[in-house]
Each structure stands twice: as structure tokens, then as C-alpha cells.
Design a protein around this motif. Sequence first.
Motif, PDB file in Angstrom:
ATOM      1  N   ARG A  33       8.543   4.861   4.453  1.00  0.00           N
ATOM      2  CA  ARG A  33       7.972   3.564   4.838  1.00  0.00           C
ATOM      3  C   ARG A  33       7.275   2.859   3.682  1.00  0.00           C
ATOM      4  O   ARG A  33       6.651   1.842   3.865  1.00  0.00           O
ATOM      5  N   GLY A  34       7.317   3.397   2.518  1.00  0.00           N
ATOM      6  CA  GLY A  34       6.667   2.763   1.378  1.00  0.00           C
ATOM      7  C   GLY A  34       5.570   3.651   0.828  1.00  0.00           C
ATOM      8  O   GLY A  34       5.573   4.860   1.013  1.00  0.00           O
ATOM      9  N   TRP A  35       4.612   3.075   0.122  1.00  0.00           N
ATOM     10  CA  TRP A  35       3.522   3.839  -0.482  1.00  0.00           C
ATOM     11  C   TRP A  35       2.465   4.152   0.561  1.00  0.00           C
ATOM     12  O   TRP A  35       2.046   3.279   1.313  1.00  0.00           O
ATOM     13  N   ARG A  36       2.040   5.407   0.602  1.00  0.00           N
ATOM     14  CA  ARG A  36       1.017   5.838   1.555  1.00  0.00           C
ATOM     15  C   ARG A  36      -0.092   6.553   0.812  1.00  0.00           C
ATOM     16  O   ARG A  36       0.150   7.373  -0.052  1.00  0.00           O
ATOM     17  N   THR A  37      -1.331   6.250   1.195  1.00  0.00           N
ATOM     18  CA  THR A  37      -2.485   6.912   0.606  1.00  0.00           C
ATOM     19  C   THR A  37      -2.763   8.184   1.388  1.00  0.00           C
ATOM     20  O   THR A  37      -2.706   8.198   2.615  1.00  0.00           O
ATOM     21  N   ARG A  38      -3.092   9.243   0.683  1.00  0.00           N
ATOM     22  CA  ARG A  38      -3.409  10.517   1.326  1.00  0.00           C
ATOM     23  C   ARG A  38      -4.889  10.555   1.692  1.00  0.00           C
ATOM     24  O   ARG A  38      -5.714   9.891   1.076  1.00  0.00           O
ATOM     25  N   TRP A  39      -5.220  11.351   2.715  1.00  0.00           N
ATOM     26  CA  TRP A  39      -6.591  11.471   3.198  1.00  0.00           C
ATOM     27  C   TRP A  39      -7.541  11.857   2.073  1.00  0.00           C
ATOM     28  O   TRP A  39      -8.613  11.278   1.916  1.00  0.00           O
ATOM     29  N   GLN A  40      -7.175  12.836   1.288  1.00  0.00           N
ATOM     30  CA  GLN A  40      -8.062  13.333   0.236  1.00  0.00           C
ATOM     31  C   GLN A  40      -8.262  12.309  -0.880  1.00  0.00           C
ATOM     32  O   GLN A  40      -9.199  12.434  -1.664  1.00  0.00           O
ATOM     33  N   ASP A  41      -7.421  11.300  -0.946  1.00  0.00           N
ATOM     34  CA  ASP A  41      -7.566  10.269  -1.965  1.00  0.00           C
ATOM     35  C   ASP A  41      -8.484   9.134  -1.531  1.00  0.00           C
ATOM     36  O   ASP A  41      -8.831   8.280  -2.341  1.00  0.00           O
ATOM     37  N   LEU A  42      -8.865   9.111  -0.252  1.00  0.00           N
ATOM     38  CA  LEU A  42      -9.805   8.098   0.232  1.00  0.00           C
ATOM     39  C   LEU A  42     -11.214   8.459  -0.216  1.00  0.00           C
ATOM     40  O   LEU A  42     -11.555   9.630  -0.357  1.00  0.00           O
ATOM     41  N   THR A  43     -12.045   7.443  -0.415  1.00  0.00           N
ATOM     42  CA  THR A  43     -13.437   7.706  -0.757  1.00  0.00           C
ATOM     43  C   THR A  43     -14.155   8.227   0.483  1.00  0.00           C
ATOM     44  O   THR A  43     -13.661   8.095   1.607  1.00  0.00           O
TER      45      THR A  43
END
Length: 87
Positions: free
Chosen positions: A16-26
Motif C-alpha cells: 500500500r505504499g510507505w508505512r511507518t513502524r510502531w517503534q519509529d514513532l516518537t
Amino acid sequence: MTRTGTSRSTTRRSARGWRTRWQDLTAGQQTALLALASVQVSLAATAWADLALRPAEEVDGGKGKWAAIIAINFVGPVLYFRYGIRR
């Protein structure tokens, strides 16, 4: 850098495109996401409990219809409490 301005180390490519991972969130983003999720779950649980306990003649429309509508994030429970209960 990717199209969205984030580095590839904080995102991954999916179907679906670029996805941010949980651990990469502040920590703040994680907290906000958990708060919104808890509000959503609370709204839905409250609406479904009210629907289950309310007699069918006090519900505007079928109970099955409102049970499905409540499943729509944030909007469903608000719609149920605004339009689904006969007053």
C-alpha cells in the motif's frame, strides 16, 4: 529521503505504499495513538452496550443496522447516540 520527506530507515515499503513502524514513532505519537484508540474502543463499547440493553422500540431503525454502524471508527458511535435512539 523518500517522497514524503522521511528517511528510508524509519519507513518500510508495503503493498500500500510507505508505512511507518510502531517503534519509529516518537513517544508522543505513540501516546496520542493509544489515547485515540482507547477513546474509539470506549465509544464503541458504550454504544454496543446501550444498544444491547435498549428495547428495540426505542431504537430508530433496526438493531442489526446500528450494530454495524457502530463499528465505523468514531463516527458510528456518535451517529448512534445522535440519531439511533428515539427520544
